[in-house]
Every structure is written in C-alpha cells, then in structure tokens.
Motif scaffolding. Structure first.
Motif, PDB file in Angstrom:
ATOM      1  N   THR A 196       0.775  -1.309  -0.074  1.00 53.13           N
ATOM      2  CA  THR A 196       0.033   0.031   0.151  1.00 53.13           C
ATOM      3  C   THR A 196       0.965   1.290   0.069  1.00 53.13           C
ATOM      4  O   THR A 196       0.447   2.324  -0.829  1.00 53.13           O
ATOM      5  CB  THR A 196      -0.850  -0.150   1.264  1.00 53.13           C
ATOM      6  N   ALA A 197       2.190   1.299   0.697  1.00 49.93           N
ATOM      7  CA  ALA A 197       2.756   2.452   0.703  1.00 49.93           C
ATOM      8  C   ALA A 197       3.454   2.495  -0.497  1.00 49.93           C
ATOM      9  O   ALA A 197       3.353   4.020  -1.151  1.00 49.93           O
ATOM     10  CB  ALA A 197       4.157   1.996   1.735  1.00 49.93           C
ATOM     11  N   LYS A 198       3.676   1.627  -1.352  1.00 50.02           N
ATOM     12  CA  LYS A 198       4.172   1.647  -2.768  1.00 50.02           C
ATOM     13  C   LYS A 198       3.101   2.484  -3.706  1.00 50.02           C
ATOM     14  O   LYS A 198       3.182   3.285  -4.474  1.00 50.02           O
ATOM     15  CB  LYS A 198       4.634   0.369  -3.097  1.00 50.02           C
ATOM     16  N   LEU A 199       1.843   1.870  -3.246  1.00 48.10           N
ATOM     17  CA  LEU A 199       0.465   2.469  -4.156  1.00 48.10           C
ATOM     18  C   LEU A 199       0.532   3.754  -3.927  1.00 48.10           C
ATOM     19  O   LEU A 199       0.398   4.495  -4.883  1.00 48.10           O
ATOM     20  CB  LEU A 199      -0.483   1.369  -3.899  1.00 48.10           C
ATOM     21  N   SER A 200       0.465   4.271  -2.546  1.00 38.16           N
ATOM     22  CA  SER A 200      -0.090   5.445  -2.374  1.00 38.16           C
ATOM     23  C   SER A 200       1.227   6.371  -2.700  1.00 38.16           C
ATOM     24  O   SER A 200       0.900   7.484  -3.136  1.00 38.16           O
ATOM     25  CB  SER A 200      -0.255   5.501  -0.790  1.00 38.16           C
ATOM     26  N   LYS A 201       2.484   6.029  -2.763  1.00 40.12           N
ATOM     27  CA  LYS A 201       3.625   6.764  -3.343  1.00 40.12           C
ATOM     28  C   LYS A 201       3.411   6.884  -4.840  1.00 40.12           C
ATOM     29  O   LYS A 201       3.566   8.142  -5.336  1.00 40.12           O
ATOM     30  CB  LYS A 201       4.923   6.042  -3.076  1.00 40.12           C
ATOM     31  N   TRP A 202       3.035   5.957  -5.547  1.00 40.93           N
ATOM     32  CA  TRP A 202       2.707   6.066  -7.037  1.00 40.93           C
ATOM     33  C   TRP A 202       1.495   7.205  -7.227  1.00 40.93           C
ATOM     34  O   TRP A 202       1.542   7.805  -8.038  1.00 40.93           O
ATOM     35  CB  TRP A 202       2.278   4.695  -7.529  1.00 40.93           C
ATOM     36  N   TRP A 203       0.599   6.996  -6.270  1.00 39.59           N
ATOM     37  CA  TRP A 203      -0.680   7.611  -6.406  1.00 39.59           C
ATOM     38  C   TRP A 203      -0.169   9.102  -6.392  1.00 39.59           C
ATOM     39  O   TRP A 203      -0.618   9.968  -7.208  1.00 39.59           O
ATOM     40  CB  TRP A 203      -1.740   7.195  -5.479  1.00 39.59           C
ATOM     41  N   ALA A 204       0.429   9.343  -5.100  1.00 40.36           N
ATOM     42  CA  ALA A 204       0.888  10.831  -5.077  1.00 40.36           C
ATOM     43  C   ALA A 204       1.787  11.434  -6.190  1.00 40.36           C
ATOM     44  O   ALA A 204       1.279  12.596  -6.671  1.00 40.36           O
ATOM     45  CB  ALA A 204       1.901  10.815  -3.831  1.00 40.36           C
ATOM     46  N   GLY A 205       2.658  10.448  -6.931  1.00 40.45           N
ATOM     47  CA  GLY A 205       3.500  10.971  -7.839  1.00 40.45           C
ATOM     48  C   GLY A 205       2.613  11.197  -9.050  1.00 40.45           C
ATOM     49  O   GLY A 205       2.742  12.215  -9.985  1.00 40.45           O
ATOM     50  N   PHE A 206       1.622  10.305  -9.175  1.00 45.68           N
ATOM     51  CA  PHE A 206       0.638  10.350 -10.383  1.00 45.68           C
ATOM     52  C   PHE A 206      -0.300  11.807 -10.255  1.00 45.68           C
ATOM     53  O   PHE A 206      -0.345  12.398 -11.180  1.00 45.68           O
ATOM     54  CB  PHE A 206      -0.214   9.229 -10.596  1.00 45.68           C
ATOM     55  N   TYR A 207      -0.704  12.016  -9.023  1.00 42.46           N
ATOM     56  CA  TYR A 207      -1.458  13.033  -8.801  1.00 42.46           C
ATOM     57  C   TYR A 207      -0.880  14.269  -8.742  1.00 42.46           C
ATOM     58  O   TYR A 207      -1.478  15.588  -9.366  1.00 42.46           O
ATOM     59  CB  TYR A 207      -2.319  12.915  -7.159  1.00 42.46           C
ATOM     60  N   ASP A 208       0.248  14.315  -8.638  1.00 45.17           N
ATOM     61  CA  ASP A 208       1.229  15.604  -8.741  1.00 45.17           C
ATOM     62  C   ASP A 208       1.806  15.837  -9.757  1.00 45.17           C
ATOM     63  O   ASP A 208       2.437  17.055 -10.399  1.00 45.17           O
ATOM     64  CB  ASP A 208       2.457  15.352  -7.437  1.00 45.17           C
ATOM     65  N   HIS A 209       1.720  14.999 -10.914  1.00 47.94           N
ATOM     66  CA  HIS A 209       2.244  14.962 -12.143  1.00 47.94           C
ATOM     67  C   HIS A 209       1.654  16.144 -13.005  1.00 47.94           C
ATOM     68  O   HIS A 209       0.508  16.675 -12.760  1.00 47.94           O
ATOM     69  CB  HIS A 209       2.075  13.798 -12.927  1.00 47.94           C
ATOM     70  N   ASP A 210       2.520  16.933 -13.837  1.00 45.49           N
ATOM     71  CA  ASP A 210       1.966  18.058 -14.410  1.00 45.49           C
ATOM     72  C   ASP A 210       0.876  17.489 -15.643  1.00 45.49           C
ATOM     73  O   ASP A 210      -0.105  18.270 -15.539  1.00 45.49           O
ATOM     74  CB  ASP A 210       2.989  18.712 -15.503  1.00 45.49           C
ATOM     75  N   VAL A 211       1.201  16.475 -15.995  1.00 42.65           N
ATOM     76  CA  VAL A 211      -0.181  16.091 -16.952  1.00 42.65           C
ATOM     77  C   VAL A 211      -1.270  15.899 -16.389  1.00 42.65           C
ATOM     78  O   VAL A 211      -2.606  16.250 -16.865  1.00 42.65           O
ATOM     79  CB  VAL A 211       0.242  14.707 -17.673  1.00 42.65           C
ATOM     80  N   THR A 212      -1.531  15.172 -15.159  1.00 39.97           N
ATOM     81  CA  THR A 212      -2.642  15.311 -14.360  1.00 39.97           C
ATOM     82  C   THR A 212      -3.254  16.475 -13.978  1.00 39.97           C
ATOM     83  O   THR A 212      -4.242  16.768 -14.098  1.00 39.97           O
ATOM     84  CB  THR A 212      -2.300  14.497 -12.968  1.00 39.97           C
ATOM     85  N   TRP A 213      -2.173  17.341 -13.459  1.00 41.26           N
ATOM     86  CA  TRP A 213      -2.561  18.591 -13.370  1.00 41.26           C
ATOM     87  C   TRP A 213      -3.242  19.278 -14.370  1.00 41.26           C
ATOM     88  O   TRP A 213      -4.484  20.034 -14.423  1.00 41.26           O
ATOM     89  CB  TRP A 213      -1.443  19.768 -12.773  1.00 41.26           C
TER      90      TRP A 213
ATOM     91  N   GLU B  95       9.103  37.547 -11.801  1.00 43.47           N
ATOM     92  CA  GLU B  95       8.600  36.348 -11.163  1.00 43.47           C
ATOM     93  C   GLU B  95       8.065  35.594 -12.227  1.00 43.47           C
ATOM     94  O   GLU B  95       7.421  36.310 -13.119  1.00 43.47           O
ATOM     95  CB  GLU B  95       7.784  36.468  -9.797  1.00 43.47           C
ATOM     96  N   PHE B  96       7.868  34.165 -11.999  1.00 45.27           N
ATOM     97  CA  PHE B  96       7.301  33.310 -12.797  1.00 45.27           C
ATOM     98  C   PHE B  96       6.073  32.605 -12.045  1.00 45.27           C
ATOM     99  O   PHE B  96       6.667  31.724 -11.412  1.00 45.27           O
ATOM    100  CB  PHE B  96       8.214  32.379 -13.609  1.00 45.27           C
ATOM    101  N   PRO B  97       4.798  32.800 -12.162  1.00 44.69           N
ATOM    102  CA  PRO B  97       3.950  32.128 -11.417  1.00 44.69           C
ATOM    103  C   PRO B  97       3.731  30.889 -11.900  1.00 44.69           C
ATOM    104  O   PRO B  97       3.637  30.685 -13.221  1.00 44.69           O
ATOM    105  CB  PRO B  97       2.385  32.779 -11.616  1.00 44.69           C
ATOM    106  N   THR B  98       3.807  29.774 -11.439  1.00 39.54           N
ATOM    107  CA  THR B  98       3.815  28.317 -11.733  1.00 39.54           C
ATOM    108  C   THR B  98       2.780  27.677 -10.710  1.00 39.54           C
ATOM    109  O   THR B  98       2.294  28.332  -9.788  1.00 39.54           O
ATOM    110  CB  THR B  98       5.075  27.468 -11.932  1.00 39.54           C
ATOM    111  N   ARG B  99       2.360  26.793 -11.103  1.00 40.44           N
ATOM    112  CA  ARG B  99       1.145  25.767 -10.240  1.00 40.44           C
ATOM    113  C   ARG B  99       1.773  25.297  -8.845  1.00 40.44           C
ATOM    114  O   ARG B  99       1.025  25.206  -8.044  1.00 40.44           O
ATOM    115  CB  ARG B  99       1.071  24.612 -11.007  1.00 40.44           C
ATOM    116  N   ARG B 100       3.338  25.466  -9.044  1.00 45.06           N
ATOM    117  CA  ARG B 100       4.136  25.079  -7.593  1.00 45.06           C
ATOM    118  C   ARG B 100       4.345  26.044  -6.781  1.00 45.06           C
ATOM    119  O   ARG B 100       5.221  26.044  -6.043  1.00 45.06           O
ATOM    120  CB  ARG B 100       5.272  24.216  -7.796  1.00 45.06           C
TER     121      ARG B 100
END
Lengths: 310, 326, 331
Positions: free
Chosen positions: A3-20, B12-17
């Motif tokens: 689960t730790a691995k999965l949640s880390k993966w999820w955090a990475g995925f959620y934080d990814h620029d593409v997801t954003w 400055e450069f505003p970014t999402r982070r």
C-alpha cells in the motif's frame, strides 16, 4: 509495504504535470467522460439492453416507426423510437458505436504499425534510396484520398469473394482498407522526428560502440519519436471513424445486417423525408459527439506533450 | 545623468507549484556613453533583466516589483503599444543570433529603411541615405552595393553588423546587447566589441552588455554587474572587479577562468552548481558553495554594501560598509 | 617515436559532396561542389599525452574528431591505433577491439544523452555492447564505480538525464566514455557549452582521470586558454589543414605561423586591460577556399608565391609550420 508503494505512486501521479493539466481543462474532462460513456455503452450493450436489434427473429413489425418516448405516440419501451423494421434505435446505436469504434481503433493500429517502422527507417536513412522509395510511395498514396483507396480495395475484395463471405469479412476488409489508406501521415511524422534524433550525439555515442543500426532504431530512435505519432493517432481514430461512416453511408462499408453508425445513418436517411427523423438523427448525433470528444482529447494530448505547438 | 535606472527590480514566474522569483531586488543605472557589462551563469537571470527593460518578457514572466526609468520616464508598466514606441525611439536591441533578428525574405536595405520610416517622418530617399550611412558606420564595405543584399548573403560577423545598424536606426539612447558575440568566431568577436565601444563613446549611447564571457566584459565594459541566482552580488568599475573581486562568487569565477601561460595543473574552481529557481537555499544563494560561509549567511541575505574599494559594492556579510571584517 | 604513438593519422582527407541534387545541377549547368572539410592531415599522439586541435568554426577540427572516431568514413588517408590500421579494417572482431579502446566525449551535454534512458543504462551501454561485465551484479558494480569516479553518487544512476545540470550531464557523458575501459579519449569541445565555473570542474576532472587511468586525449576546442591549460601538443587548423604543430610551450611563447599569431592576438586579456587588435576579415567559405595558402587573403606577410603555391609542413626546432614566409625566413 504494497500500500505504501501504491500510495507513493498515486501521489506521484496526482502531482504530475499531466494530471494537473487534465484537471485544469474542463473541456477535456467532459470529452473524456463522454468518450468513456460511449465506449462503455457500446461494449456493454449486451448487458445494458435486452433488445437484439440485429437478430431478425426478435423483431416485431408491429413496433415499426415508433417515435421517441417524449413524442406523441412514443413508447417508454423504445426511448429513442424504432425504425422501419421495429428495431430499437437506442440499442442499434449502442451496437453501431461498437462497430465504429472497433473499425476506428484497429484501422489506426494498422496504420501506425505500418507507418512508424517505415517512418523511422526512412528518417534514419535520410537521403538514401530506402528513404526515397518509402517516401515516394507515401507521397503517391497521399495524392489519392483515403476514401478512394478504401473504395478501391473494397471493390477488389467484393469481386473476388462470394456475397456471404464478403459480409462476414466486411469489418476486417474495412479495417484493412482504412488502415492501408492512412499510414503515410504516420510515416511522415515519425520520419521527421527520426531525422532530428539521428543527428544528436547520443546516436553518435551508440554508433561509436558498434551498435548495429536496427538496435539503434529500436532502442534509441523509436522511444524518442513514438510519442508525437501516438498523439496524432488519437485524432486519427476520429478520422478513421468518419471514413468508416462515410464508406458505410455510401453502402460499401459494413452491411446492414451488422450496421455501424454510418450504416444506421444511411438506413435512416431513407425515412428522413417521410417525417421519421429520429431514425437517422440519433445515430448522426452520436457520431458527431463521439468524433468531437476524441478530437478534443487528441488536441489536449498534443498541447500537453508538445509545448512547442502551444 | 543616467540614461536608464533600475530600482529594486523583481521578476517572477507564477507556476502551479508557486511563484518562482527569477530576479529579486536588482538595482543599477547606466550613464550616457557608458557600457555596463552584466555577467552571470546561464539561468542567473541576466537576459531576463534585459528583456524586462525592453518589455519583452515572455509570459507568464512578469515584473513584480521595482521601477525601470528611462531618461526620467517610468517605463515599468507601459502598455504593449507604448512600449513598442519607446523601443523604436529609444532602445536598440542586439541579440545573440543575428539570423533571428533579421527577416530572411527582405533585403537588408529594405529592413533598414522600413525601420527608419516607421519611426521618422521623412521621405524614402532620405531614409535610404540614412540606411547607407548606418551601414557605413557599422563598417560594412561597399554599403551601396550591400544595401540590396539579403541577410544570407552576409557572413556571420557582417550580419551582426547589420543587426547593430538596425538597432541604431532610431538613434537610441540605450542599447541592450544580449550575448552579441557568442555566436561569432574569436577573430570576429574583437571586431564587434570594438564597434560597440566606438558607438557608445562617439554617440553617447548607454549600453547594457549581457554576456557570460568575462573576456568580452574585460575588453568592452566600463563597469560590470555580477548576477548570481537572480540577485546582484557585485557591481563596480570593470578593472577593480576583475583585478580585485570582492564577492566570494566573483572571486571563484575569476579564478576558474583559464589564463594563457598560467601553467596550473588544476584550475581553482567553485564546487557544486548554481541552485535552480525552485531550490534556492535560505539566506545567501551562494552559501552552499562558499568557502567563507558564516552562520548568518544561511539565514539572511546581505544587502549590497560598499567595500574598501571606492565604487565597488558587494552583497556579502564579509563587508560592513567599507570595512572587511573577517 | 612511432612505437610510442597511440594514434597516428596519415594524410587524412574527408571530403563532403555538397552539390545541389543531380537534376537541378544538370538543368542549371552547375558544377559539382566538394567541401574539403579535412584536406591532408598528418599527426600523431603519444600515449598519455594530450594533443589539441584549435581553430575557428568551419576549420574542420570537429570533422577530424568524428572521422577518427569512425563516425565518418574517411575519403582517403590512414588512421592507425597502436600501429593497427583502422581505415582498411574489414574484420569485425578486431575492429571492435580497436573501437573499445577509443571513446568520445561530445560538446552538447543535452543532445549526447538519450533522454529516455536512465543514467545507469546510459553508462552501461558500452559495457553491454562489448560484454565487459560477467553478470548483472558486476555491471551494477562497475556503473557505481564509474559514477563515483566522475564525482557523482551511485544513487544518481536511477535518475534520468533531465534531472541533472549541464556540468553533471557532462560527467555522465565522461562516465559512459570510460565504461568501455578506453585508452584514448576524443573530446570534441567538451566544455564549450558550460559556464566557466563548471568548465573548470570538468577540466580538472579530465586532468585527474588522465593521471589515474593513463588516458590519451585528442582535445578539440576553439578556446585558446582552455587549449593552453590542457594540452601537451597543439595543432592549429585553418580551412581543413594544419598550419602549425608545436609543443604547447612553443606555441604561446613563440608562435610562428601568421594565423597562429593572429589567433593569439585576439585572445581577450583579462588582467592587463590592453586593447586587442581586431583581426581583419573572416574565415572564407570552405567550399571555395583561396588558392595557394588558404590564409593568404588575411595575411600581412602574403606574397605572390602564397597565392600560387600551397605551403607544406616543415620542421623548425620542435615545431612544424606550413608557411612560405617562415620558410623564406621573412618572419
């Protein structure tokens, strides 16, 4: 641990620029939702509806030409009405979308499977006779509209096959015709990518240690050029669906016994002037929504992964 | 009187982070006839400063604070249109790659006359005379013949001369030259530097010369500003900064430049690399690489202070208003 | 001398056909254009030394590097590694043995690393190509050692190139070059894309590696100060030819060829503040080089003979110079 691995993966995925970027593009989210719904409805059709519109035995002519449920004379049992043979339009659309999607996806897969390898080889061998040969063939083919090529192939197959066999083989033939007709554009995109990559020094570094050309193509060039091509392929699915619909509308695509959206539009077209508009309108509307959604997703992918075009 | 005054400029450069501060609290001014060299590593923010002055910051970058004054007029937040007029009439811009500044489809003469005509109300033949005069001024041989040539017909060095002529069209009071010699061969570099020097001396133009090449600075600049990670760390007369750098970064930088006849086996160098915009340490941005680091450096950023050399200022805790107390 | 030479280059020529396409050429009656990027180069490098080629852009120094590395097939001439001829080599196994002992470091820290590969795979590529590791464990160990050797940490192997700065990428590039255990490294402008403070780090790293591993360098650069710092011998190139080969100390103390003198005069002087004399003119188009000595249009000592006759390299003390004026003792 898991689960730790999965949640880390999820955090990475959620934080990814593409997801954003996805979460900040309401239109893309809507388009993805619509596409998901359509795909779900198409492939879940046997479980979602009890009608089997393309088994002649299950149809009742008594139910023919019923308007949609909200019109006068409509029946709640047939929400979008029925056609001239008593087929439920909604169920027909669900099954039809399935055919359209299958043809669209597989024909693009075929084009990509031909176009990417040829494009990589041509781009890597720029200026050689192999490049000239591949690109001239592509150029010649690009001067002929894809529909015409598909019509030609279909014509050849039709004369060489019996009627029943042809009906059975209609979908593979269609996939083959559309797939063959659109490989040049994928070859071109891949080639231009490969031409840029092959000049870079990481390729020189690989050559320096005697890496054979096919390994350089496979390990270095391919992974670096495949992205943009696949993004264009998304939009290509929408185009393929339209070509399929056009062919079917012209009567050379899938037969009415197992119709796609295009076939449904053609069948319904006959009744348009006698007032039964729903038979053609709803399949056409579905086609427009499907193509539009896939296009929007394709556009978003292109903008997100290729910042230079922005 | 100074031609351009930069006070406390921040970009400055505003970014999402979060907001990335590319430039913080930058102040300097350039006098008429003076060449100010601006040096720094790539990513330090030296080109951004030039772009901010001419109003060509690429969005989403924006000026978030401070003031840019050109000949007494505040031009910090002018509209696109007003800025274009200022650029045309007061500021000449020279970029690294001459090819990007010239339109390959028009002759050099046409580009020059067009630029002159948009900013001045004179006849075409007058404009042409002026264009040929400019080509002569920047040292292009047979200017009457070259007037009708296309950019690709010029060599790299001659092309950069044409760009300089283009920048001079409106008799600017300020020239911003961003790495004007980097794309050129060493032998041609010297020619372009000599030309820039003559121009500022003879015409009284204030020049901001942005470059990473200390050799170019040593040769061309009167004063030099050293930027590290978005902040001005040292400014002063070019000879004193080069011969007796005060900020530990400038010292390290000067020492790490190989010199002919030096005969060292190993070059003195600064360990590590300049931090990224999103990874700056607390306190002075140079503290992780600094050999003279003190506890205060990790907490607070030193302001620019006078050093024992008159007119030479350094943003380092080792100076306390004229005295070095280490 | 030739027993000690790890690399010997004899009359190397590299011509590129830069003509317009055949049809266009026939229609417009255009002649064939040949770019003589390298036109008859002869030099040798002793084991453990650094030989540098210096010159302005377009002089062919990078082409020399790439041709020796085997990335271009030479038009003519011989390249010998340890006395074995590389150019005529047909047998694959012996070619691969020679290739393993020669590696290259490139100019751009960005384009020289595959962005889709992890650093450990990038560094392991030559190890795999030549089968230099007994097993996966051994390979991992070797990669970790290489990373340490270039001043990175073994953990960096898990990352991708974009996570590193320009200087760190150049370290990765060096680690890759070292992974096939080469004896001879071709360095094509390895620091010219870096900031000065980082350049010093990389130059120091290269010096240390040369000491530790006994490497021989062929160093290509346009920066005379860098050349002076790293080299034992220097070849000055102009338009595809060497105009002067000398030991480092000689070149900077006593430049002989007029072009070398000009180059030295254009070096910006940091400390003295003396104005440098701008050099006249620019490098001519290499497709259409001047007759005789290619430098004569820019040369203050040129005579009618220089426009006619191409000078050849002749020895003077330690140096070899190709110049009529030097030969005739006019300078």
């Amino acid at each position: 641990m898991q689960t730790a691995k999965l949640s880390k993966w999820w955090a990475g995925f959620y934080d990814h620029d593409v997801t954003w970027s996805f979460l900040h593009s309401p239109l893309t989210m809507l388009a993805s939702l619509v596409t998901l719904l359509l795909v779900g409805a198409a492939f879940g059709a046997p479980y979602l509806t009890s009608y089997t519109p393309f088994e002649p035995g299950s149809l009742s002519l008594m139910d023919a030409f019923l308007p949609p449920a909200w019109e006068a004379g409509g029946s709640a049992a047939h929400f979008l009405g029925t056609d001239g043979q008593g087929r439920d339009v909604l169920a027909a659309i669900m099954y039809g979308t399935q055919i359209s999607l299958i043809v669209g996806l597989f024909s693009v897969l075929l084009s990509v499977a031909i176009g990417i390898p040829l494009g990589i080889i041509a781009g890597y061998a720029t200026g050689s006779w192999i490049d000239t040969l591949i690109m001239r063939v592509a150029d010649i083919q690009l001067t002929i509209p894809p529909i015409l090529i598909a019509l030609m192939i279909d014509g050849v197959v039709r004369t060489s096959m019996s009627n029943e066999l042809h009906e059975e083989m209609a979908i593979p033939v269609l996939i083959f015709s559309i797939g063959i007709a659109s490989w040049p554009q994928y070859a071109r995109i891949t080639r231009s990518g490969a031409m840029v990559e092959r000049r870079k020094d990481y390729i020189a570094a690989a050559k320096l240690i005697q890496t054979p050309a096919w390994l350089i193509l496979l390990r270095h060039i391919f992974p670096n050029v495949v992205g943009p091509t696949l993004i264009v392929a998304t939009i290509g699915v929408a185009v393929a669906i339209i070509i399929e619909a056009t062919l079917s509308f012209l009567g050379v695509g899938v037969p009415p016994t197992n119709p796609s959206l295009g076939t449904l539009i053609r069948i319904g077209n006959n009744f348009l002037f006698s007032g039964e508009w729903w038979i053609t309108f709803f399949p056409a509307f579905t086609l427009v929504i499907l193509v539009l959604s896939v296009n929007l997703i394709g556009d978003w992918l292109r903008d997100t992964f290729n910042p230079k075009l922005r | 009187m100074s031609v351009v005054d930069i006070e406390n400029l921040s970009i400055e450069f505003p970014t999402r982070r979060g907001i990335l501060k590319a430039i913080e609290g930058l102040s300097f001014s350039i006098e008429a006839g003076e060449i100010l060299g601006v040096v720094g590593e790539s990513g330090a923010g030296k080109s951004l400063t030039g772009n901010a002055i001419v109003g060509l910051l690429e969005p989403p970058g924006r000026v978030s604070g401070g003031k840019i004054t050109l000949k007494g007029r505040d031009i910090t937040h002018l509209s696109e249109n007003e800025m274009r007029r200022v650029r045309g009439a007061e500021i000449g811009v020279i970029f690294q790659d001459p090819l990007t500044s010239l339109n390959p489809l028009y002759t050099v003469g046409k580009q020059l006359t067009q630029t002159i005509l948009t900013h001045r109300n004179i006849s075409y033949s007058k404009a042409k005379d002026r264009a040929i005069e400019l080509l002569t001024e920047v040292g292009i041989p047979a200017p009457e013949l070259r007037f009708d040539a296309f950019p690709h017909e010029f060599s790299g060095g001659m092309r950069q001369r044409v760009v300089i002529a283009l920048a001079l069209c409106c008799d600017p009071s300020l020239i911003i030259a961003d790495e004007p010699t980097t794309a050129l061969d060493v032998s041609v570099q010297a020619q372009i530097i000599a030309l820039l020097k003559d121009l500022s001396r003879d015409k009284g133009v204030a020049t901001m010369l942005v470059t990473h090449d200390m050799g170019v600075i040593a040769e061309a600049a009167d004063r030099v500003a050293v930027i590290y990670s978005g902040r001005l760390v040292e400014i002063g007369d070019v000879r004193s900064v080069i011969d007796a750098p005060k900020h530990p970064y400038t010292r390290g930088l000067m020492d790490s430049i190989p010199q002919i006849g030096q005969n060292l086996k190993y070059l003195p160098n600064i360990e590590g690399a300049m931090p990224r915009l999103d990874g700056r340490p607390d306190g002075c941005a140079f503290n992780p690489r600094c050999k003279m680091v003190k506890p205060v450096c990790r907490e607070e950023i030193a302001a620019l202070r006078a050093t024992e050399n008159a007119g030479q200022m350094a943003a380092c805790w080792i100076y306390d208003g004229g005295h070095k107390y280490v | 001398m030739s027993e000690q030479a790890i690399l010997e280059v004899r009359d190397l020529k590299m011509y590129f056909d830069v003509s317009k396409p055949l049809v266009t050429r026939l229609m417009n009656r255009l002649p064939k254009h040949v770019l003589k990027a390298v036109d008859g180069l002869t030099f040798s490098i002793k084991r453990g030394e650094t030989f540098s080629l210096v010159g302005e852009s377009g002089c062919g120094k990078s082409t020399v590097a790439r041709t020796i590395a085997g990335l271009n097939a030479a038009t003519s001439g011989e390249i010998l590694i340890d006395g074995k001829n590389l150019t005529g080599q047909k047998e694959k196994s012996s070619l691969s043995d020679i290739a393993r002992r020669m590696q290259m470091v490139f100019q751009s820290p960005y384009a020289s690393l595959d962005p889709r590969w992890r650093v450990r795979d990038i560094i392991a590529e030559p190890i795999r190509a030549y089968g230099l590791a007994d097993n996966k464990e051994d390979e991992r160990e070797q990669v970790a050692q290489l990373l340490l050797q270039v001043g990175l940490s073994p953990r960096d192997g898990e990352k991708y190139p974009h996570e590193f700065s320009g200087g760190q990428r150049q370290r990765i590039s060096i680690a890759r070059a070292l992974s096939s255990k080469p004896e001879f490294l071709i360095c094509d402008e390895p620091t010219s894309a870096l900031d000065v403070s980082v350049q010093a780090q990389i130059l120091n790293l290269m010096t240390r590696l040369q000491d530790d591993l006994g490497l021989t360098y062929l160093f290509i650069s346009h920066d005379l100060a860098v050349i002076d710092h790293v080299s034992d011998w220097i070849g000055v190139m102009y338009l595809g030819r060497i105009c002067e080969i000398t030991p480092k100390s000689e070149l900077f103390r006593r430049p002989r060829h007029p072009y070398t003198r000009m180059l030295l005069e254009t070096i910006p002087d940091l400390k003295g503040g003396t104005e440098r004399k701008p050099m006249e003119g620019e490098v001519p188009n290499p497709i259409n080089p001047p007759s005789g000595c290619a430098f004569h249009p820019r040369c203050a000592f040129a005579t009618e003979k220089c426009t006619r006759e191409r000078p050849v390299l002749k020895g003077y003390d330690m140096a070899k110079v190709a110049c009529h004026a030097v030969e005739d003792m006019r300078i």
